[in-house]
Design a protein around this motif. Structure first.
Motif, PDB file in Angstrom:
ATOM      1  N   LEU A  36       0.845  -1.186   0.000  1.00 15.04           N
ATOM      2  CA  LEU A  36       0.000   0.000   0.000  1.00 15.04           C
ATOM      3  C   LEU A  36       0.882   1.238   0.000  1.00 15.04           C
ATOM      4  O   LEU A  36       1.767   1.377   0.848  1.00 15.04           O
ATOM      5  CB  LEU A  36      -0.921   0.011   1.218  1.00 15.04           C
ATOM      6  N   ASP A  37       0.663   2.122  -0.950  1.00 14.52           N
ATOM      7  CA  ASP A  37       1.436   3.361  -1.033  1.00 14.52           C
ATOM      8  C   ASP A  37       0.849   4.382  -0.071  1.00 14.52           C
ATOM      9  O   ASP A  37      -0.216   4.944  -0.311  1.00 14.52           O
ATOM     10  CB  ASP A  37       1.420   3.910  -2.462  1.00 14.52           C
ATOM     11  N   GLY A  38       1.544   4.602   1.033  1.00  6.72           N
ATOM     12  CA  GLY A  38       1.058   5.515   2.051  1.00  6.72           C
ATOM     13  C   GLY A  38       1.665   6.895   1.974  1.00  6.72           C
ATOM     14  O   GLY A  38       1.467   7.702   2.893  1.00  6.72           O
ATOM     15  N   ASP A  39       2.393   7.191   0.907  1.00  8.44           N
ATOM     16  CA  ASP A  39       2.916   8.549   0.725  1.00  8.44           C
ATOM     17  C   ASP A  39       1.805   9.375   0.088  1.00  8.44           C
ATOM     18  O   ASP A  39       1.587   9.328  -1.120  1.00  8.44           O
ATOM     19  CB  ASP A  39       4.154   8.539  -0.167  1.00  8.44           C
ATOM     20  N   LEU A  40       1.103  10.130   0.913  1.00 11.06           N
ATOM     21  CA  LEU A  40      -0.092  10.818   0.440  1.00 11.06           C
ATOM     22  C   LEU A  40       0.236  12.083  -0.339  1.00 11.06           C
ATOM     23  O   LEU A  40      -0.656  12.715  -0.909  1.00 11.06           O
ATOM     24  CB  LEU A  40      -0.994  11.163   1.631  1.00 11.06           C
ATOM     25  N   GLY A  41       1.497  12.464  -0.370  1.00 13.56           N
ATOM     26  CA  GLY A  41       1.864  13.656  -1.122  1.00 13.56           C
ATOM     27  C   GLY A  41       2.561  13.335  -2.429  1.00 13.56           C
ATOM     28  O   GLY A  41       2.308  13.962  -3.456  1.00 13.56           O
ATOM     29  N   LEU A  42       3.446  12.323  -2.392  1.00  9.09           N
ATOM     30  CA  LEU A  42       4.244  11.984  -3.576  1.00  9.09           C
ATOM     31  C   LEU A  42       4.253  10.477  -3.780  1.00  9.09           C
ATOM     32  O   LEU A  42       5.289   9.823  -3.656  1.00  9.09           O
ATOM     33  CB  LEU A  42       5.675  12.508  -3.418  1.00  9.09           C
ATOM     34  N   ALA A  43       3.101   9.924  -4.078  1.00  5.00           N
ATOM     35  CA  ALA A  43       2.993   8.486  -4.261  1.00  5.00           C
ATOM     36  C   ALA A  43       3.875   8.016  -5.415  1.00  5.00           C
ATOM     37  O   ALA A  43       3.819   8.571  -6.509  1.00  5.00           O
ATOM     38  CB  ALA A  43       1.533   8.115  -4.536  1.00  5.00           C
ATOM     39  N   ASN A  44       4.709   6.992  -5.176  1.00  4.18           N
ATOM     40  CA  ASN A  44       5.640   6.571  -6.231  1.00  4.18           C
ATOM     41  C   ASN A  44       5.958   5.081  -6.255  1.00  4.18           C
ATOM     42  O   ASN A  44       6.843   4.654  -6.996  1.00  4.18           O
ATOM     43  CB  ASN A  44       6.948   7.367  -6.139  1.00  4.18           C
ATOM     44  N   LEU A  45       5.259   4.262  -5.485  1.00  8.18           N
ATOM     45  CA  LEU A  45       5.485   2.823  -5.573  1.00  8.18           C
ATOM     46  C   LEU A  45       5.250   2.326  -6.994  1.00  8.18           C
ATOM     47  O   LEU A  45       6.027   1.536  -7.525  1.00  8.18           O
ATOM     48  CB  LEU A  45       4.557   2.075  -4.609  1.00  8.18           C
ATOM     49  N   ASN A  46       4.171   2.791  -7.599  1.00  8.99           N
ATOM     50  CA  ASN A  46       3.845   2.335  -8.956  1.00  8.99           C
ATOM     51  C   ASN A  46       4.902   2.773  -9.963  1.00  8.99           C
ATOM     52  O   ASN A  46       5.168   2.085 -10.949  1.00  8.99           O
ATOM     53  CB  ASN A  46       2.467   2.843  -9.382  1.00  8.99           C
ATOM     54  N   VAL A  47       5.541   3.921  -9.725  1.00  5.90           N
ATOM     55  CA  VAL A  47       6.586   4.413 -10.624  1.00  5.90           C
ATOM     56  C   VAL A  47       7.779   3.465 -10.615  1.00  5.90           C
ATOM     57  O   VAL A  47       8.299   3.077 -11.676  1.00  5.90           O
ATOM     58  CB  VAL A  47       7.029   5.835 -10.236  1.00  5.90           C
ATOM     59  N   LEU A  48       8.214   3.061  -9.420  1.00 12.31           N
ATOM     60  CA  LEU A  48       9.362   2.169  -9.320  1.00 12.31           C
ATOM     61  C   LEU A  48       9.041   0.775  -9.858  1.00 12.31           C
ATOM     62  O   LEU A  48       9.950   0.031 -10.235  1.00 12.31           O
ATOM     63  CB  LEU A  48       9.828   2.068  -7.869  1.00 12.31           C
ATOM     64  N   LEU A  49       7.756   0.431  -9.901  1.00 10.99           N
ATOM     65  CA  LEU A  49       7.357  -0.872 -10.432  1.00 10.99           C
ATOM     66  C   LEU A  49       7.018  -0.807 -11.916  1.00 10.99           C
ATOM     67  O   LEU A  49       6.686  -1.824 -12.520  1.00 10.99           O
ATOM     68  CB  LEU A  49       6.151  -1.400  -9.652  1.00 10.99           C
ATOM     69  N   GLY A  50       7.081   0.389 -12.482  1.00  9.22           N
ATOM     70  CA  GLY A  50       6.774   0.543 -13.897  1.00  9.22           C
ATOM     71  C   GLY A  50       5.311   0.309 -14.221  1.00  9.22           C
ATOM     72  O   GLY A  50       4.974  -0.185 -15.304  1.00  9.22           O
ATOM     73  N   ILE A  51       4.427   0.662 -13.281  1.00  3.18           N
ATOM     74  CA  ILE A  51       2.988   0.428 -13.437  1.00  3.18           C
ATOM     75  C   ILE A  51       2.262   1.767 -13.505  1.00  3.18           C
ATOM     76  O   ILE A  51       2.531   2.676 -12.717  1.00  3.18           O
ATOM     77  CB  ILE A  51       2.436  -0.394 -12.260  1.00  3.18           C
ATOM     78  N   ILE A  52       1.333   1.876 -14.444  1.00  2.00           N
ATOM     79  CA  ILE A  52       0.471   3.055 -14.520  1.00  2.00           C
ATOM     80  C   ILE A  52      -0.898   2.658 -13.986  1.00  2.00           C
ATOM     81  O   ILE A  52      -1.628   1.897 -14.630  1.00  2.00           O
ATOM     82  CB  ILE A  52       0.345   3.576 -15.966  1.00  2.00           C
TER      83      ILE A  52
END
Length: 261
Positions: A36-52
């Motif tokens: 779960l991406d809990g960075d509510l300001g700069l969510a970026n887990l999906n970026v590092l996983l190459g997922i849109i």
């Protein structure tokens, strides 16, 4: 289900990369993992996983989707709940938005481990995630500012709840350096805030990790034979060994604590 919150006092310490790779290692050990991406300001887990992502937590808050509807497979044996950059702080959610999130929990089950990657710092949303989770893993590096900020988040959490905390030392030159850092932080935690801090592992400085970030592919997938990958796997095993999963509370328990309901 166990909830692991991975946090840090300072940004740029490798927290998000570690969250992904620890999740993969835990999944490969036979657990069903949800990130779960809990960075509510700069969510970026999906970026590092190459997922849109097509849908994010924002859609859940707005009542347009349930959590089950926004979960995405990553292709690496674990699933993802993407965050939304700029989403309102969970502390500021109104009653309708809170109920939307709680309602979306119905029917969502089957995970053994939930890993939350928080934003950096000691903001209210970071503390909410840390206090709601079963366990908190604080990530630091040898840099003096990172150590100072790691102690800051340790103090902030323990000031509100006397819960055991775990330490993961990243980007170190050697095991000896990791031990020195862990001993230093453990000592000041015990002396000044009377809390428990356990070091669960370290990851050596490795340029291959930076290359995996640029490639938007997990380090454990691209470089499974690297010493740093082995240290990550060892840390993951320490986090889950000897643990019996509890499905009774599940995500509902975590989110109710998170949202204060």
């Amino acid at each position: 289900m166990r909830t692991l919150c991975i946090t840090s006092g300072k940004g740029g310490v490798g927290k998000t990369t570690l969250a992904i790779n620890l999740g993969i290692a835990i999944a490969r050990a036979g657990r069903k993992v949800l990130l779960l991406d809990g960075d509510l300001g700069l969510a970026n887990l999906n970026v590092l996983l190459g997922i849109i992502p097509r849908f994010t937590l924002h859609d859940v808050v707005r009542g347009q989707r349930s959590l089950a509807q926004i979960i995405m497979p990553t292709g690496y044996g674990l699933d993802l709940v993407a965050g939304a950059s700029g989403i309102a702080e969970l502390a500021d959610l109104g009653e309708i938005e809170r109920q939307n999130v709680i309602k979306s929990l119905q029917g969502l089950s089957g995970y053994d481990v939930l890993i939350i990657d928080t934003g950096a710092g000691i903001g209210d949303s970071v503390l909410r995630f840390a206090l709601a989770a079963d366990e908190v893993i604080v990530v630091t590096t040898p840099h003096p500012t990172s150590l100072t900020d790691a102690y800051g988040i340790i103090k902030a959490v323990l000031a509100q709840e006397a819960k055991p905390l775990k330490l993961l030392v990243n980007s170190v030159a050697s095991a000896a350096e990791a031990r020195r850092i862990a001993d230093r932080l453990t000592s000041v935690t015990d002396r000044f805030v009377h809390g428990t801090l356990e070091c669960v592992g370290y990851v050596p400085l490795d340029p291959l990790i930076e290359k995996s970030i640029l490639a938007q592919k997990p380090h454990l997938v691209l470089n499974p034979g690297a010493a740093s990958a082995q240290r990550i796997r060892e840390t993951a095993m320490r986090l889950i060994e000897g643990r019996e999963e509890d499905f009774r509370g599940g995500l509902g328990r975590f989110f109710k604590r998170l949202l204060g309901t």
